[in-house]
Design an enzyme around this catalytic site. Structure first.
Site, short mmCIF file in Angstrom:
data_model
loop_
_atom_site.label_atom_id
_atom_site.label_comp_id
_atom_site.label_asym_id
_atom_site.label_seq_id
_atom_site.Cartn_x
_atom_site.Cartn_y
_atom_site.Cartn_z
CE LYS A 128 -3.67 -2.15 2.79
NZ LYS A 128 -4.87 -1.74 1.95
NE ARG A 141 -10.93 -9.50 -2.05
CZ ARG A 141 -11.13 -8.99 -2.80
NH1 ARG A 141 -11.45 -9.09 -4.31
NH2 ARG A 141 -11.17 -7.35 -2.73
#
Length: 486
Positions: A259, A333
């Site tokens: 990130k 996920r």
């Protein structure tokens, strides 16, 4: 200190109307309060305050807060009960003003809804200052009068539940590691005889063949933990439970798909899903809700290292499906895939998962509401009705086949962990991915990325991690415990 409510007059010029507690106090001081209010400026608007000193020896400082219109109820345009929201916001402002005066004890006017007043007070005063030497003075809010003490106590428990989630999310990632998160929740539940907590180590996760979860955890020096909580509040401990699943990434660097550094510190709250569902169970136990709940939280860090997932790697989930990891920052996920497979072991009445899953959710709804993707209208209506009462709103999002195709069309594996059109409908493709691990007919996925933190949008929460939508999940569980027709 004393916080009293006052309603706006229906007509602009009419005299403002006190709550019954405000009226009683005004009589006690021979009408001085009303007199002072009438001479010190225009009528109090919603959420605005006036402070008076020296009116009564028991309450050297009195704050009067504007509650808005007296008959405010459910606002269909806003999807919440406006009256309750007005009370929460007004009481929070009043309590904070008295805290600034370093007054240790504050009595709060129930304002016609003691639960909402308690929530406003307890949520409004909360602040994470564990690691500072200079702390704001602690303030204990209490109910003024004795009429609605049961509702007040319920509001305190609801708010303390959300504050627990805020505490866990706000704490630095070196203080709340996977094992420390699990131990903190275990300690909170220690006093309840009808709760069992299992802190499952990496060896157990391996025997469960949770390859997707393990692939995320292996990039970090912190070992993963699978937290499993059983709350047996139902009349029959064999009744099908409500199963909550929460994403527990205690720090998310993005892994190899790193990130940007700006704002990365906020990723200490990427376990917001685990924080909210665990706090919901702690609250359910405190309220003795008559239903069985199981909480599942896969806990780990997502870090870049020589052992980390690489873009293009293929991993195998618990149900045997293979997943191409095209972006290591779509890791939540992967954890949830395995936890959702495991959730099907419990003959669940419903499975509800919560996760700070996608930046796309924040783009879609901002902090106004939690996005809900569900295959069950029954489940949706319960969540929606609960959110109207709590003011912590939910909004239904689509689970179309349109999105499923974008994650199943994958070159190397059964699924890709990102949609093939990259950014388009990112929250929806993430939900479609999770749906591939669900066979239960009542399942809901709550993407809470947009409601993770608060700047100034929710007036009764200070700036920082929000702990949302814990109260909505508690209210939802309470409704489910009353709903015998499911």
């Amino acid at each position: 200190g004393l916080v009293l409510g006052i309603y706006s007059s229906e007509k602009d010029e009419g005299a403002a109307q006190f709550t019954s507690a405000g009226d009683a106090f005004d009589r006690l001081v021979s009408g001085k309060l009303r007199e002072l209010l009438s001479v010190c400026g225009p009528p109090l608007k919603k959420g605005k305050t006036r402070m008076f000193h020296g009116l009564h020896q028991d309450f050297p400082s009195v704050v009067v807060v504007g509650l808005g219109k007296k008959n405010a109820g459910v606002n269909d345009q806003e999807n919440w009960n406006e009256g309750k929201e007005n009370i929460r916001a007004a009481v929070a402002v009043g309590c904070r003003q008295l805290q600034d005066l370093e007054i240790p004890c504050v009595e709060v006017d129930p304002c016609g809804d003691a639960q909402a007043a308690a929530e406003g007070a307890v949520l409004g005063l909360h602040e994470y200052n564990e690691l500072k030497q200079k702390k704001k003075p602690a303030v204990t809010p209490q109910l003024h009068g004795s009429a609605e003490s049961e509702a007040w106590q319920k509001g305190v428990i609801y708010a303390e539940g959300q504050n627990l989630a805020r505490y866990l999310m706000e704490a630095p990632a070196n203080y709340i590691t996977p094992i420390k998160f699990a131990e903190h929740i275990e300690q909170k539940l220690r006093s309840f005889s009808n709760v069992k907590v299992h802190i499952r180590p990496e060896s157990w996760i391996t025997t469960q063949q949770m390859g997707a979860f393990l692939s995320v955890a292996k990039g970090s020096a912190e070992p993963p933990v699978f937290l499993e909580i059983h709350y047996l509040g139902g009349a029959n401990t064999n009744d099908p439970p409500l199963v909550f699943v929460g994403k527990g990434v205690t720090f998310d660097s993005g892994g190899i798909s790193l990130k940007p550094s700006s704002g990365m510190d906020a990723m200490r709250a990427d376990m917001g899903g685990a924080a909210t569902i665990c706090s919901t169970i702690v609250t359910a136990a405190a309220l003795s809700l008559p239903l069985n709940i199981i909480g599942l939280a896969p806990l780990c860090e997502n870090m870049p290292s020589g052992k980390a997932n690489k873009p293009g790697d293929v991993v195998r989930a618990k149900n045997g499906k293979t997943i191409q990891v095209d972006n290591t920052d779509a890791e939540g996920r992967l954890l949830l895939a395995d936890a959702l497979c495991y959730a099907h072991n419990f003959n669940a009445r419903a499975i509800v998962n919560a996760a700070t899953l996608t930046g796309a959710m924040d783009v879609a709804l901002g902090s106004a509401a939690t996005g809900v993707f569900t295959n069950s209208s029954w489940l949706w209506s319960h969540l929606y009705e609960a959110s109207i009462l709590t003011g912590d709103r939910v909004w239904r999002m689509p689970l179309f086949e349109h999105y499923t195709k974008q994650v199943t069309d994958c070159p190397l594996a059964d699924l890709s962990n990102i949609g093939k059109y990259s950014r388009a409908g990112g929250a929806c493709t993430a939900a479609a991915f999770l749906k591939e691990f669900v066979t239960a007919s009542h399942w809901a996925h709550l993407d809470i990325a947009g409601v993770m933190s608060n700047k100034d949008e929710v007036p009764y929460l200070r700036k920082g991690m929000a702990g949302r939508p814990t109260r909505t999940l508690v209210e939802f569980a309470a409704r489910l415990s009353q709903d015998s027709h499911s």
